[in-house]
Every structure is written in C-alpha cells, then in structure tokens.
Design a protein around this motif. Structure first.
Motif, PDB file in Angstrom:
ATOM      1  N   THR B  76       1.015  -1.594   0.681  1.00 56.42           N
ATOM      2  CA  THR B  76      -0.175   0.031   0.047  1.00 56.42           C
ATOM      3  C   THR B  76       1.434   1.209   0.045  1.00 56.42           C
ATOM      4  O   THR B  76       1.630   1.261   0.934  1.00 56.42           O
ATOM      5  CB  THR B  76      -0.906   0.334   1.157  1.00 56.42           C
ATOM      6  N   LEU B  77       0.793   2.184  -1.028  1.00 58.52           N
ATOM      7  CA  LEU B  77       1.105   3.425  -0.826  1.00 58.52           C
ATOM      8  C   LEU B  77       0.393   4.848  -0.590  1.00 58.52           C
ATOM      9  O   LEU B  77      -0.493   4.561  -1.365  1.00 58.52           O
ATOM     10  CB  LEU B  77       1.078   3.527  -2.964  1.00 58.52           C
ATOM     11  N   LYS B  78       0.902   4.898   0.682  1.00 59.14           N
ATOM     12  CA  LYS B  78      -0.081   5.917   1.732  1.00 59.14           C
ATOM     13  C   LYS B  78       0.130   7.701   1.295  1.00 59.14           C
ATOM     14  O   LYS B  78       1.965   7.913   1.423  1.00 59.14           O
ATOM     15  CB  LYS B  78       0.084   5.643   2.951  1.00 59.14           C
ATOM     16  N   ILE B  79      -0.735   8.459   0.703  1.00 58.48           N
ATOM     17  CA  ILE B  79      -0.240   9.981   0.660  1.00 58.48           C
ATOM     18  C   ILE B  79      -0.927  11.010   2.205  1.00 58.48           C
ATOM     19  O   ILE B  79      -2.009  10.275   1.763  1.00 58.48           O
ATOM     20  CB  ILE B  79      -0.554  10.410  -0.405  1.00 58.48           C
ATOM     21  N   GLN B  80      -0.662  11.228   2.463  1.00 57.59           N
ATOM     22  CA  GLN B  80      -0.787  12.400   3.819  1.00 57.59           C
ATOM     23  C   GLN B  80      -1.015  13.713   2.545  1.00 57.59           C
ATOM     24  O   GLN B  80      -0.462  14.363   2.607  1.00 57.59           O
ATOM     25  CB  GLN B  80       0.151  12.309   5.054  1.00 57.59           C
ATOM     26  N   ARG B  81      -2.147  13.760   3.588  1.00 54.25           N
ATOM     27  CA  ARG B  81      -2.437  16.025   3.516  1.00 54.25           C
ATOM     28  C   ARG B  81      -1.809  15.896   1.191  1.00 54.25           C
ATOM     29  O   ARG B  81      -0.866  17.093   1.470  1.00 54.25           O
ATOM     30  CB  ARG B  81      -1.158  16.366   3.619  1.00 54.25           C
ATOM     31  N   THR B  82      -2.412  15.912   0.590  1.00 54.03           N
ATOM     32  CA  THR B  82      -2.698  15.296  -0.708  1.00 54.03           C
ATOM     33  C   THR B  82      -2.120  16.777  -0.970  1.00 54.03           C
ATOM     34  O   THR B  82      -2.867  17.807  -0.349  1.00 54.03           O
ATOM     35  CB  THR B  82      -3.352  14.656  -1.094  1.00 54.03           C
ATOM     36  N   GLU B  83      -1.416  16.534  -1.824  1.00 53.03           N
ATOM     37  CA  GLU B  83      -1.205  18.294  -2.507  1.00 53.03           C
ATOM     38  C   GLU B  83      -2.082  18.272  -4.621  1.00 53.03           C
ATOM     39  O   GLU B  83      -1.487  16.749  -4.945  1.00 53.03           O
ATOM     40  CB  GLU B  83      -0.178  19.084  -2.331  1.00 53.03           C
ATOM     41  N   ARG B  84      -1.862  19.069  -4.892  1.00 52.78           N
ATOM     42  CA  ARG B  84      -2.652  19.038  -6.365  1.00 52.78           C
ATOM     43  C   ARG B  84      -1.667  18.757  -7.402  1.00 52.78           C
ATOM     44  O   ARG B  84      -1.414  17.210  -8.452  1.00 52.78           O
ATOM     45  CB  ARG B  84      -2.802  20.399  -6.806  1.00 52.78           C
ATOM     46  N   GLY B  85       0.154  18.669  -6.526  1.00 49.96           N
ATOM     47  CA  GLY B  85       0.795  18.322  -7.482  1.00 49.96           C
ATOM     48  C   GLY B  85       1.256  17.040  -7.373  1.00 49.96           C
ATOM     49  O   GLY B  85       2.141  16.574  -8.282  1.00 49.96           O
ATOM     50  N   ASP B  86       0.892  15.829  -6.484  1.00 52.87           N
ATOM     51  CA  ASP B  86       0.765  14.683  -6.509  1.00 52.87           C
ATOM     52  C   ASP B  86      -0.057  14.093  -7.411  1.00 52.87           C
ATOM     53  O   ASP B  86       0.087  12.559  -7.272  1.00 52.87           O
ATOM     54  CB  ASP B  86       0.309  13.862  -4.835  1.00 52.87           C
ATOM     55  N   SER B  87      -1.054  14.879  -8.412  1.00 50.17           N
ATOM     56  CA  SER B  87      -1.565  13.950  -9.085  1.00 50.17           C
ATOM     57  C   SER B  87      -0.942  13.323 -10.217  1.00 50.17           C
ATOM     58  O   SER B  87       0.214  14.174 -11.131  1.00 50.17           O
ATOM     59  CB  SER B  87      -2.580  15.266 -10.136  1.00 50.17           C
ATOM     60  N   ALA B  88      -0.969  12.418 -10.607  1.00 50.04           N
ATOM     61  CA  ALA B  88      -0.169  11.472 -11.320  1.00 50.04           C
ATOM     62  C   ALA B  88      -0.579  10.192 -11.559  1.00 50.04           C
ATOM     63  O   ALA B  88      -1.487   9.744 -11.190  1.00 50.04           O
ATOM     64  CB  ALA B  88       1.631  11.527 -10.721  1.00 50.04           C
ATOM     65  N   VAL B  89      -0.342   9.136 -12.010  1.00 45.93           N
ATOM     66  CA  VAL B  89      -0.854   7.728 -12.706  1.00 45.93           C
ATOM     67  C   VAL B  89       0.452   7.153 -11.287  1.00 45.93           C
ATOM     68  O   VAL B  89       1.666   6.861 -11.380  1.00 45.93           O
ATOM     69  CB  VAL B  89      -0.655   7.422 -13.718  1.00 45.93           C
ATOM     70  N   TYR B  90      -0.066   6.476 -11.021  1.00 43.98           N
ATOM     71  CA  TYR B  90       1.022   5.308  -9.571  1.00 43.98           C
ATOM     72  C   TYR B  90       0.894   4.546 -10.237  1.00 43.98           C
ATOM     73  O   TYR B  90       0.113   3.631 -10.406  1.00 43.98           O
ATOM     74  CB  TYR B  90       0.626   5.886  -8.330  1.00 43.98           C
ATOM     75  N   LEU B  91       2.331   3.735 -11.191  1.00 41.01           N
ATOM     76  CA  LEU B  91       2.208   2.367 -11.398  1.00 41.01           C
ATOM     77  C   LEU B  91       3.032   1.488 -10.162  1.00 41.01           C
ATOM     78  O   LEU B  91       4.201   2.002  -9.569  1.00 41.01           O
ATOM     79  CB  LEU B  91       3.987   2.413 -12.583  1.00 41.01           C
ATOM     80  N   CYS B  92       2.615   0.077 -10.211  1.00 40.69           N
ATOM     81  CA  CYS B  92       3.200  -0.936  -9.035  1.00 40.69           C
ATOM     82  C   CYS B  92       4.130  -1.808 -10.291  1.00 40.69           C
ATOM     83  O   CYS B  92       3.371  -2.023 -10.976  1.00 40.69           O
ATOM     84  CB  CYS B  92       2.216  -1.290  -8.088  1.00 40.69           C
ATOM     85  N   ALA B  93       4.821  -2.778  -9.807  1.00 38.60           N
ATOM     86  CA  ALA B  93       6.031  -3.411 -10.781  1.00 38.60           C
ATOM     87  C   ALA B  93       5.915  -4.496  -9.870  1.00 38.60           C
ATOM     88  O   ALA B  93       6.540  -4.203  -8.585  1.00 38.60           O
ATOM     89  CB  ALA B  93       6.752  -3.362 -11.393  1.00 38.60           C
ATOM     90  N   SER B  94       6.667  -5.381 -10.675  1.00 37.83           N
ATOM     91  CA  SER B  94       6.884  -6.407  -9.326  1.00 37.83           C
ATOM     92  C   SER B  94       7.980  -7.384 -10.313  1.00 37.83           C
ATOM     93  O   SER B  94       7.496  -8.036 -11.368  1.00 37.83           O
ATOM     94  CB  SER B  94       5.942  -7.629  -8.890  1.00 37.83           C
ATOM     95  N   SER B  95       9.166  -7.883  -9.232  1.00 38.30           N
ATOM     96  CA  SER B  95       9.704  -9.252 -10.239  1.00 38.30           C
ATOM     97  C   SER B  95      10.393 -10.572  -9.071  1.00 38.30           C
ATOM     98  O   SER B  95       9.902  -9.726  -8.270  1.00 38.30           O
ATOM     99  CB  SER B  95      10.808  -8.054 -10.987  1.00 38.30           C
ATOM    100  N   PRO B  96      10.290 -11.177 -10.012  1.00 37.27           N
ATOM    101  CA  PRO B  96      10.947 -12.313  -9.157  1.00 37.27           C
ATOM    102  C   PRO B  96      11.469 -12.299  -7.848  1.00 37.27           C
ATOM    103  O   PRO B  96      11.540 -12.511  -6.563  1.00 37.27           O
ATOM    104  CB  PRO B  96      11.283 -14.046 -10.202  1.00 37.27           C
ATOM    105  N   THR B  97      13.511 -12.152  -8.325  1.00 37.66           N
ATOM    106  CA  THR B  97      13.520 -10.785  -7.844  1.00 37.66           C
ATOM    107  C   THR B  97      13.987  -9.406  -7.387  1.00 37.66           C
ATOM    108  O   THR B  97      14.337  -9.365  -8.483  1.00 37.66           O
ATOM    109  CB  THR B  97      15.083 -12.051  -7.513  1.00 37.66           C
ATOM    110  N   GLY B  98      14.969  -9.249  -6.839  1.00 38.57           N
ATOM    111  CA  GLY B  98      15.650  -8.118  -6.858  1.00 38.57           C
ATOM    112  C   GLY B  98      17.204  -8.068  -8.463  1.00 38.57           C
ATOM    113  O   GLY B  98      17.167  -8.684  -8.405  1.00 38.57           O
ATOM    114  N   GLY B  99      17.204  -7.198  -9.231  1.00 36.86           N
ATOM    115  CA  GLY B  99      18.241  -7.509  -9.859  1.00 36.86           C
ATOM    116  C   GLY B  99      19.753  -7.139  -9.079  1.00 36.86           C
ATOM    117  O   GLY B  99      19.841  -6.307  -8.217  1.00 36.86           O
ATOM    118  N   ILE B 100      20.798  -8.304  -9.103  1.00 35.69           N
ATOM    119  CA  ILE B 100      21.282  -7.980  -9.078  1.00 35.69           C
ATOM    120  C   ILE B 100      22.887  -7.637  -9.746  1.00 35.69           C
ATOM    121  O   ILE B 100      22.765  -8.405 -10.946  1.00 35.69           O
ATOM    122  CB  ILE B 100      22.370  -9.098  -7.859  1.00 35.69           C
TER     123      ILE B 100
END
Lengths: 113, 119
Positions: B76-100
C-alpha cells in the motif's frame, strides 16, 4: 531525476517503414532496457541489453549499445499500426545493486496505416 | 496467471486528504516497486521492496509519502495531506527477485496503474 533521455521526442511514420529511437544516459550502467507503453497494455518490457553487449535482436526489434558514447538505439523494422506507443529506455541507477531503474522521458511513436 | 493488479484504477480526492493506493503483485514475486508517472514523462522511481522491507525509498518525494508491505505480498502506498502536484499515475511493478549487478536480471512486470487526481 531521469538518467535516460530519448530522441526524438515524437516520431510519425508510415506502416512498413522502420523506426529508430535513440537514448542517451549519463553514468555507467550494468543494463539498459527498453519498454513500450500504450493505453491498452500498460508498460511492457521489450528487451534488455547488458553493458558488455553491443547488439541484441528480438523479433522485429534491434537494440544497440555504445557504452563509450553512453547511448543506445532501438530499431523497429517493418512497423505496424499496433506499434503505435511510447517507448522508454531505462537504466539501472549507479551504486544501487542493479534494482533501481531510472526511466527516460520517452519517444512517442505514431505509425500510420 | 494473473498479472500485477492495482486498485483503485482512478482516485479523485481533495487537497489535504489522505489516500491509499493498493498493489497486488504477481504471486511469488519477492521484489515490488512503486513509480509515479506524470503526463508526458517516464515513470519516476519511488520505492523498492525486497520481501517485507523497503530496500530503497530514496525516490519518495517527502515525508507525506509512505509505503508498506507487511506480509511481503500486497503493498500500500499512502499519501498524507495530498497536494495538487501529487496528481499523476502511480505504477506498481513486481519481479521474481531484485536485480543484482552481474547476475541474471529479473524483468519487472507492471500493473495498469492508479490515476490520482487531487482537486
């Protein structure tokens, strides 16, 4: 901040033509990737090229990497209307173990049928 | 199998309000990433989880932004006291492991995003 910068910002071609997009970056990298984004399928990984590779192919895609110039190119051959999308290069941020990905601003490709 | 899902797909809120954006990664993927994308720009890295812990939160713009992944799956991404500049598309991604660096890279699979509009 964005490490990669794509060129051109926008490109319009006829179906069947080839499309070439370029990407420049600022610091040393381990990997460079190209992604495609359109409204129908979201952001999709296309191809990855490692810093010790110079060229890679995948279907109609050809990617080159020149680490001395800190640049990469993506060539789409025999373009189709379905290739219309935004294309982004992405590099791993330096000193982060390779998992933090920095995207460029993208090239918007429009393929006319 | 199912891909990465994000809810809600759209969120409209008023300036000053609190919002939560949810990401369900692909089952079994240990790495999870949050990005923010403004119109005409590429995705901007916010935070990366490996399992339950935030391995890198250097992209969070300020302390109004916070993300959790308590059981190593849903985040969960949590944003407090939102501002107009927070307007955007928030993307989530996953991968099997982190890249090394120097090892096999694990491709990131992206969700469709949540479009946040702050009025």
């Amino acid at each position: 901040s964005q490490q990669g910068e794509e060129d051109p910002q926008a490109l319009s071609i006829q179906e069947g033509e080839n499309a070439t997009m370029n990407c420049s970056y600022k610091t040393s990298i381990n990997n460079l990737q190209w992604y495609r984004q359109n409204s129908g399928r979201g952001l999709v990984h296309l191809i990855l090229i490692r810093s010790n590779e110079r060229e890679k192919h995948s279907g109609r895609l050809r990617v080159t990497l020149d680490t001395s110039k800190k640049s990469s190119s993506l060539l789409i051959t025999a373009s189709r209307a379905a290739d219309t999308a935004s294309y982004f290069c992405a590099t791993d941020a330096p000193n982060t173990g390779g998992f933090k990905t920095i995207f460029g601003a993208g090239t918007r490709l429009f393929v006319k049928a | 199998g199912a891909g990465v899902s994000q809810t809600p797909s759209n969120k409209v809120t008023e300036k000053g309000k609190y919002v939560e954006l949810r990401c369900d990664p692909i089952s079994g993927h240990t790495a999870l990433y949050w990005y923010r994308q403004s119109l005409g720009q590429g995705p901007e890295f916010l935070i990366y989880f490996q399992g339950t812990g935030a391995a890198d939160d250097s992209g969070l713009p300020n302390d109004r932004f916070f993300a959790v992944r308590p059981e190593g799956s849903v985040s969960t991404l949590k944003i407090q006291r939102t501002e107009r500049g927070d307007s955007a598309v928030y993307l989530c991604a996953s991968s099997p492991t982190g890249g090394i660096a120097g090892s096999s890279y694990n491709e990131q699979f992206f969700g469709p995003g949540t479009r946040l509009t702050v009025l």
